[in-house]
Design a protein around this motif. Structure first.
Motif, PDB file in Angstrom:
ATOM      1  N   GLY A 367      10.438 -67.083 137.920  1.00 34.99           N
ATOM      2  CA  GLY A 367       9.608 -68.266 138.046  1.00 34.99           C
ATOM      3  C   GLY A 367       8.169 -67.887 138.309  1.00 34.99           C
ATOM      4  N   SER A 368       8.008 -66.885 139.161  1.00 38.65           N
ATOM      5  CA  SER A 368       6.655 -66.425 139.464  1.00 38.65           C
ATOM      6  C   SER A 368       5.988 -65.891 138.198  1.00 38.65           C
ATOM      7  CB  SER A 368       6.742 -65.340 140.540  1.00 38.65           C
ATOM      8  OG  SER A 368       5.491 -64.809 140.816  1.00 38.65           O
ATOM      9  N   VAL A 369       6.772 -65.150 137.428  1.00 38.58           N
ATOM     10  CA  VAL A 369       6.232 -64.613 136.163  1.00 38.58           C
ATOM     11  C   VAL A 369       5.834 -65.758 135.242  1.00 38.58           C
ATOM     12  CG1 VAL A 369       6.914 -63.428 134.051  1.00 38.58           C
ATOM     13  CG2 VAL A 369       7.444 -62.429 136.270  1.00 38.58           C
ATOM     14  N   GLY A 372       2.789 -67.421 136.507  1.00 34.38           N
ATOM     15  CA  GLY A 372       1.646 -66.516 136.352  1.00 34.38           C
ATOM     16  C   GLY A 372       1.203 -66.416 134.899  1.00 34.38           C
ATOM     17  N   ALA A 373       2.197 -66.445 133.994  1.00 34.64           N
ATOM     18  CA  ALA A 373       1.853 -66.328 132.578  1.00 34.64           C
ATOM     19  C   ALA A 373       1.702 -67.703 131.951  1.00 34.64           C
ATOM     20  CB  ALA A 373       2.946 -65.531 131.881  1.00 34.64           C
ATOM     21  N   HIS A 374       1.304 -68.658 132.718  1.00 30.75           N
ATOM     22  CA  HIS A 374       1.008 -70.006 132.215  1.00 30.75           C
ATOM     23  C   HIS A 374       2.168 -70.607 131.437  1.00 30.75           C
ATOM     24  CE1 HIS A 374      -3.005 -69.102 133.514  1.00 30.75           C
ATOM     25  NE2 HIS A 374      -3.004 -68.030 132.749  1.00 30.75           N
ATOM     26  N   HIS A 461      -1.616 -65.183 127.155  1.00 33.61           N
ATOM     27  CA  HIS A 461      -1.138 -65.635 128.470  1.00 33.61           C
ATOM     28  C   HIS A 461      -0.864 -64.466 129.388  1.00 33.61           C
ATOM     29  CE1 HIS A 461       0.407 -69.789 126.932  1.00 33.61           C
ATOM     30  NE2 HIS A 461      -0.897 -69.670 126.940  1.00 33.61           N
ATOM     31  N   ALA A 462      -0.220 -63.471 128.840  1.00 34.52           N
ATOM     32  CA  ALA A 462       0.144 -62.325 129.683  1.00 34.52           C
ATOM     33  C   ALA A 462      -1.090 -61.595 130.141  1.00 34.52           C
ATOM     34  CB  ALA A 462       1.071 -61.407 128.900  1.00 34.52           C
TER      35      ALA A 462
END
Lengths: 699, 102, 164
Positions: A367-369, A372-374, A461-462
């Protein structure tokens, strides 16, 4: 000290109150709602910890569990019994569930920020928490089933939380209906059990005599022949587990359930609800093994083992970060169920607990990823997040190592215990399947790590990913600590140095009546080897030459195999083509029948009624009935006139006469009311004299 | 020895005289005096019954004491009322106070 | 006839005389004095009944307080002009008849009645009365005191001079 167990019933109550408060009052104030939910679950957490530590300190809790009952609805000779029970299994569940719930609620504070239905989310998860906690402390199967269903409802609501997305709605419905199939079997099992034993309380159902009775009793079924009743009941109940814990063939809902928000995936589909199915089997373990060399454990173990391997193979070919984890969950649940089928009570329970922690960690990390990656979920579009999201990265590593089974992380100890148990009792096939699955597990996790965190960012995004807020990273850190250290409570006693030092508290607490699994160095070594090998292969394929943007997955070189795996063996399509298609056709058939046959009849009746009523009007109502009515009317008018004249002369005369008489009498009698009290007293005295005279002289 | 009946008859006589006073006098205070006499005759009855029928029980004498207290209260309030009426109507003749008429 | 009987007849006659005077005398003051004579005689009757305390109470309260109060009342409501108001009202024959009738009925009833006389126990003394009042009869005692308080306050309020 044991009286603190009386707090147990309160544990599911607080989230329920939070749910009620949010739904009724607080929907508009998001902050209040979310903090209320967190506060409620935190209270439950505190209470659960109290109960857990008191339980740990209570000797012989297994033989004499704490129970508190309430009898209601006394119906004839049997009263309905509801209550809470605390035994070692309940205690460890109470350790795990509220802790994870609290951490995930806190995580959700940050994750769900900005969502228009923020408050409602917390209401739903609070209700869900009630369901899971109630299930864990229940002392009978009916109560368990009720909370089981509550969780099913919440799962549906939460998967379809973003109901604007049709895929989410479909996923929610799919989850609900699929688990319903399992629940139907579960309910049949409950009914059958009740009819045979007259009770659903664990204390009574799992007693020696009841189990013997059920094992000796047999029933003849059409296809299966003569089967012990215990087996039938166990397998029917297992049906519920197959649905709820997403085992083959009812596993199809879990990957789609990833449509829900990630905290939901972490909570429901990793840590708690799916483990409820496993918990059920653990709880009913004596029933499953009541018949010596029975069919039930075989079926359970087979389904578990098959699912474990089956899901692994699919996970290898998935690109959505959450789907990998979903299939991983299915696979790990398969492990637990296989363990329980093979008779490894403690191993299964231990893996249940450890898996909940590191799987929740992995989901929250994902979820954090994603955040974080929009909100990018395709791993092929990620990469290089290692430097950009440090905390997420390191905690994710901890989770991966735990899941892959690298010592000294938690997953190693629990998984190894399962494999060692399988091997030691001669179930070599199960051991082989489990080991292969372990290799694949390590592989797909390694694949995931290298695709997501290593290499160069493969998308816009990344590239612009950043670390998540503290409400999200702090729970990750806490869970990572558990993933690293929790395993030590279950280190086997014959493990050199460490085992002796720690003494395997988990085994002693939860299952001391079961023989401890001795350490098998061969199995253990092989486990470690396979885990490292899996990670190694992952590195070789994805880590050494990290993928570039737009480059296809190297696995595609497997050709047909890859396609089959990626499409999940086509099972969803199969179900769609068979069951779903069948149901829809049947519905169409009935609709047709309704339109052609029934509607035609109804219309004909309507038309007939219209004709009849028209005829009646024209030939009966107008000439005959109206004529009669008019005649009656004229007669009535003449009578009224007569009466009126009578009324005027006679009745009025009487009335006036009465009035005149009243006036006259009034004038006479008024003279008594002189207004002088003396006169009144005189009259009273006359009366007294008269009365006394009668009393004394006459009587 | 005085027979009980003598006391009772005396009490009855006094009672009836008092009753005549209440019924037949015009002056309000005279009526009040008649009422006092009736109360006292009742007291004689109580004391006599106690002496002759239940010598040790004290109930009769206690009752007499309470009766006297009540009589005193009644006299006080009654006279206050008569004074108030006298001030507002300038009469103590009850025949002229017939507001209850009707 | 014994001495006590003679004394009783004397006292009784005085009482009746006083009572008759009370109800017939035209002058209200004289009427009040006649009442005082009657009350004194009744006190004497109490002494004959061996209820000495009651006799004292009778004199102190009925004569000393109530009769005085009535005298004050008479004085305060006196007609200065001295109109000749008739003594008896319009219903006096009927009143006389009723009183006489009541007396007849009562007398017949009383004479005919048979009283079961209890064995003579020691008549009570003042000390016993006192103990009874604060013992078994404590509640009526308290109520009576409240009654007197209320009567006092009520009389004060009713008889107050109108404020200007």
């Amino acid at each position: 000290m044991e009286s603190l167990f009386k707090l147990t019933w309160l544990i599911p109550v607080f989230p329920l109150l939070a749910f009620g408060a949010i739904v009724l009052y607080v929907r508009r104030w998001k902050r209040v709602a979310s903090w209320l939910a967190v506060a409620a679950i935190a209270v439950s957490f505190v209470l659960s910890q109290i109960v857990f530590w008191v339980a740990v300190g209570t000797p012989h809790l297994g033989e004499h569990p704490f129970e508190e009952l309430v009898r209601w609805l006394p119906t004839g000779h049997s009263a309905f019994e509801m209550g809470v029970m605390v035994d070692p299994l309940t205690a460890v569940m109470l350790f795990m569930v509220p802790l994870l719930c609290t951490l995930i609620f806190i995580y959700a504070l940050g994750y769900m920020e900005g969502d228009p239905r923020y408050a409602r989310f917390f209401a739903y998860v609070s209700l869900f928490a009630t369901g899971m906690l109630g299930l864990v402390v229940a002392n009978n199967l009916l109560m368990l089933f009720i909370f089981w269903e509550i969780m099913g409802l919440c799962s549906y609501l939460l998967i379809g939380f973003w109901f604007e997305k049709p895929s989410a709605m479909r996923a929610g419905l799919k989850a609900f209906l699929t688990t319903r199939v399992g629940d139907a079997f579960f309910l049949l099992g409950l009914l059958y059990l009740y009819s045979q034993t007259g009770t659903l309380a664990f204390r009574e159902v799992l007693s020696e005599e009841t189990l013997q009775h059920l094992a000796n009793l047999s029933v003849t079924l059409p296809v299966f022949g003569t089967v012990p009743v215990a087996t039938v009941i166990a397998l029917l109940i297992f049906g519920g587990t197959v649905g709820k814990s997403a085992q083959f063939p009812l596993h199809v809902w879990l990957p789609d359930a990833m449509e829900g928000p990630t905290p939901v995936s972490a909570l429901i589909h990793a840590a708690t609800m799916v483990s409820a199915g496993v918990y059920l089997v653990v709880r009913m373990f004596p029933l499953f093994h009541a018949v010596p060399h029975g069919t039930a454990p075989e079926v359970v173990a087979t389904i578990g083992a098959f699912t474990a391997l089956f899901a692994c193979t699919i996970a290898v070919a998935q690109n959505d970060i959450k789907r990998v984890l979903a299939y991983s969950t299915i696979s790990q649940l398969g492990y637990m169920i296989m363990a329980l089928g093979l008779g490894a009570y403690v191993a299964g329970a231990f893996h249940l607990i450890t898996h909940a922690f590191f799987k929740a960690l992995l989901f929250l990390g994902s979820g954090s990823v994603i955040v974080g990656a929009h909100h990018e979920q395709d791993m092929m579009e990620m990469g290089g997040l290692r430097g950009r999201m440090k905390i997420t990265f390191w905690t994710y590593i901890a989770g991966t190592l735990a899941l892959a089974g690298i010592p000294p992380f938690a997953g190693f100890w629990s998984k190894d215990e399962i494999l060692a148990d399988a091997f030691n009792h001669g179930h070599y096939l199960a051991w082989a399947v489990g080991s292969l699955a372990a290799f694949l597990t390590a592989f797909y996790m390694g694949r995931q790590i290298f695709l997501v965190f290593f290499g160069h960012p493969r998308s816009h995004h990344a590239e612009h990913a950043k670390e998540s807020p503290r409400t999200m990273t702090y729970p990750l850190l806490v869970l990572a600590a558990f993933a690293a250290l929790l395993g030590f409570v279950g280190v086997p006693e014959d493990f050199p140095i460490l085992g002796h030092l720690l003494g395997n508290p988990f085994h002693r607490f939860v299952g001391h009546e079961y023989a401890a699994t001795p350490v098998n160095p061969l199995v253990m070594g092989l486990s470690i080897l396979l885990a490292c090998a899996g990670l190694g292969v992952g590195y070789l394929i994805y880590g050494r030459k990290p993928l570039e943007e737009g480059q296809p997955d190297p696995l595609t070189r497997l050709g047909v195999v890859y396609v089959v795996l990626k499409n999940k063996y086509g099972i969803d399509e199969l179900y769609q083509a068979t069951f779903v298609w069948l149901t829809i056709r049947l519905a169409d058939l009935f609709a047709l029948f309704d339109r052609e046959v029934i509607d035609r009849i109804v219309n004909a009746v309507a038309r007939g009624t219209a004709i009849v009523s028209d005829g009646l009007f024209r030939f009966v109502d107008a000439p005959v009935i109206d004529g009669l009515v008019n005649l009656v009317g004229r007669a009535g008018a003449w009578l009224a006139d007569l009466w009126g004249r009578f009324d005027l002369r006679v009745v009025d005369g009487i009335v006036n006469g009465v009035g005149a008489a009243a006036q006259t009498f009034g004038r006479w009698f008024r003279q008594v009311q002189t207004g002088r009290v003396q006169n009144y007293i005189l009259l009273a005295s006359v009366n007294v004299v008269v009365i006394l005279a009668i009393m004394y002289l006459v009587l | 020895m005085i027979p009980l009946t003598w006391y009772l008859v005396l009490s009855a006589v006094l009672f009836c005289i008092g009753l005549y006073g209440v019924l037949a006098r015009r002056n309000a205070i005279a009526i009040l005096m008649g009422a006092e006499l009736m109360l006292n005759s009742a007291n004689i009855n109580l004391a006599a019954f106690e002496r002759y029928l239940a010598a040790g029980s004290l109930a009769g004498q206690v009752f007499v004491i309470f009766n006297v207290a009540v009589a005193a209260a009644e006299a006080a309030v009654g006279l206050a009322l008569i004074l108030a009426i006298y001030r507002s109507r300038d009469t103590v003749s009850v025949e002229e106070v017939d507001l209850l008429k009707g | 006839m014994s001495l006590t009987q003679a004394v009783f007849i004397l006292l009784g006659a005085m009482a009746v005389l006083g009572a008759l005077g009370m109800v017939t005398l035209r002058n209200l003051f004289h009427s009040a004095l006649a009442m005082i004579l009657a009350l004194f005689s009744i006190a004497g009757v109490y002494v004959l009944l061996e209820a000495e305390f009651l006799a004292v109470v009778q004199v102190l309260v009925c004569v000393g307080a109530i009769a005085m109060l009535i005298l004050f009342g008479i004085m305060l409501t006196r007609d200065i002009v001295g109109r000749a108001t008739p003594v008896r009202n319009r219903q006096w024959p009927l009143a006389l008849a009723v009183s006489a009738g009541l007396l007849a009925v009562l007398a017949i009833g009383l004479v005919r009645a048979v009283w079961t006389q209890a064995a003579g126990a020691a008549p009570a003394g003042v000390a016993d009365l006192g103990l009874a009042l604060v013992g078994p009869y404590a509640l009526p005692f308290e109520v009576a005191s409240v009654l007197l308080l209320v009567a006092m306050v009520g009389a004060l309020i009713i008889a107050r001079e109108a404020r200007e």
